[in-house]
Design an enzyme around this catalytic site. Sequence first.
Site, short mmCIF file in Angstrom:
data_model
loop_
_atom_site.label_atom_id
_atom_site.label_comp_id
_atom_site.label_asym_id
_atom_site.label_seq_id
_atom_site.Cartn_x
_atom_site.Cartn_y
_atom_site.Cartn_z
N GLU A 1 -5.25 -101.87 -69.19
CA GLU A 1 -4.18 -101.90 -67.77
C GLU A 1 -3.86 -103.14 -69.00
OE1 GLU A 1 -5.72 -104.43 -64.07
OE2 GLU A 1 -7.13 -103.93 -65.49
N LYS B 1 -0.11 -99.20 -59.24
CA LYS B 1 -1.67 -98.89 -58.41
C LYS B 1 -1.62 -99.49 -57.06
CE LYS B 1 -6.19 -101.73 -59.13
NZ LYS B 1 -6.67 -103.11 -60.28
N CYS C 1 -8.09 -100.26 -63.22
CA CYS C 1 -9.21 -101.35 -62.95
C CYS C 1 -10.11 -100.62 -61.90
CB CYS C 1 -8.64 -102.48 -62.39
SG CYS C 1 -10.02 -103.57 -62.35
#
Length: 501
Positions: A258, A318, A368
Site C-alpha cells: 500500500e 479501495k 489494508c
Amino acid sequence: MRGRAPFPFAIALLAGLAQAVSIAAPWNGQPQWWLQLLSVCALAWLLQREPPRRAFFLGWAFATAWLTATWWWLYISMHDYGGLPAVLTVVAVVGLAAFLSLYYAAAAGLAARSGGRWGAVVFAALWTLAELLRVTVFTGFPWGEGGYAHLGGPLAGYAPWIGVHGMTFVAAFIAAAVAALPRQRLGGVAAAACLALGLALPLAGAFSTSAGRVPVTLLQGDIPQDEKFEHGSGIPMALNWYGTQLRDATTPLVVAPETAIPLLPRQLPEGYLETVLQRYGRGTQAALLGIPLGNTKEGYTNSVMGVKPGAGAYRYDKHHLVPFGEFIPPMFRWFTEMMRIPLGDFNRGTVGQPSFDWAGQRFAPNICYEDLFGEELGRRFGNPTVAPTVFVNVSNIGWFGDTIAIDQHLQISRLRALEFERPMLRATNTGATVIIDHRGQVTHSLPRYTRGVLVGEVEGRNGITPYAWWVARAGLWPLWLLFGAIAALAMRQRRRAGPAT
C-alpha cells in the site's frame, strides 16, 4: 436464592482482557482458542447470576476491556504519528471501545432477561448480533472479533461453511452451555453433547481444486512511517528502493505494498512511472503496485495499479475506507485537522471490482483492513468462472508500530483464506509480508521491520466454498435473520413467562 459472584466487575474486566489476548497472544502472536472460550464462559457464568440491569453493565465492562486491549495500538497512529495530544488520544481510543461496547452490553442485558432453558442459544445469538452491528454500523470496525481466536483450533472447520461470524456464534454457544452445566442437569447433558459435537465434527472439506502455481515476488520496503511522506527522506528512499526492486525482479508477478509509491502520478519524478509501465508493459512479467490516484477535481483514491504486457493499466480502488485516516466522518473534520495524517479524505471504490488476470490466475486485490470484511470480498464469488483464484492484500501497518496489530492482521488474512479456500499474498511496508495457502497456513514469510524481498510460489485455487456461495448472494442477511429470529422468539417466550427476577 441465586448467589452473587465475588467481585463480578473485576471478573468481567479480566475476562475481557483474556478475550483480547486470545485473538493473538503477545508471547507468540498466535490465536488461543481455549482462552477465548474461557473468557466468554466467565462472562456467561456472571450473567446467569445477575439481573438484567447489572448484566448490561457487566457486558459493557467486559467488552470495553476487550476492545481497548485489542486495539490499544491506535494510540501510536493518532499520537506518535498524528500528533494528537496524549490525553485526548487515550480518551479517543477508550471512548471508541466504550461506545462500541454498548452493543455487547445490550446483548448481555437481553440475555439475562430472556433466560430459559434455551439460554445458551439465546446468548450466542444475541452476542453474534452485537458482532454484526459492529461489522455494519458507522462503516464497521469488527477488528478483534472472537471467532478469529479459533483459527487453527477445533472450530476452524466451520470457516468454509459459516465464516468467522458463524464461528463466533458456535464459540459463544459452547461457552454459555459450559457455564450453565452446574445449574441445569438435563440441559447440561444436551449442552455437553453439543459441545462434543462442535469440537469433534470434521467440517473442513475440500471445496477447491488447484488452478496452478505461480512464482511471485513480494516487496517490503520498511520505510519509516514518520518519514514515509517526507520529501527529503522517506519519499526518495521509497522511490529508489521500490524502483530498483521493480527493475530487478524476475518472477512472473511482483507485488508492492500500500502506497509503496507515496506520490500521485503527476507528482513523481519525470519518467519514473513511464519506466515502470514500459518495463512491465512488454515481456513476461506483471506488477501490482500500491499508489494513490486521482486529482483535485475528481477526488483521490487509495489504489492498486496493475501492469502487464499487452494491456492497459489495471486499477483497483479501495472501497472500505478507514475512518479519520482515509475519510472524515460528518462533524469530525475538527478532529482530523488536529492530526498530521496525509491524504485523509479518499473516494470509495465499488464493491466486487474485477480481478487482475495474469499467468492463468485471477488476482483479487484488497487494501489494508479490507480483508476484515469477508462479506465484501465474497461479492466476487457470485460467478465461479470469474471468481478470484488468489487474494492479494497490500497494507501499511507501520502506522501502528511493531505491535500485536501485525499479528492480529495476519490472523485476519489467514481466516479469509480458510473461509474461501483461497491463498492470500500479503505485501506490506513493515510486516507481515507472507504467502498464505488456501488452508490458512503461512508458507513463506519475511521478518517484520526489515527491508527485504520475499520470493515464493503461490498455488491458485478454483471452486466455491459454501460460505463463498451464500455470502456472494445474500451477504450477511442469513445470519441477521437467523439470530434475529432466535432473539425475537426468546423475548416472546420470556414475556409469556412473566418478568425476570
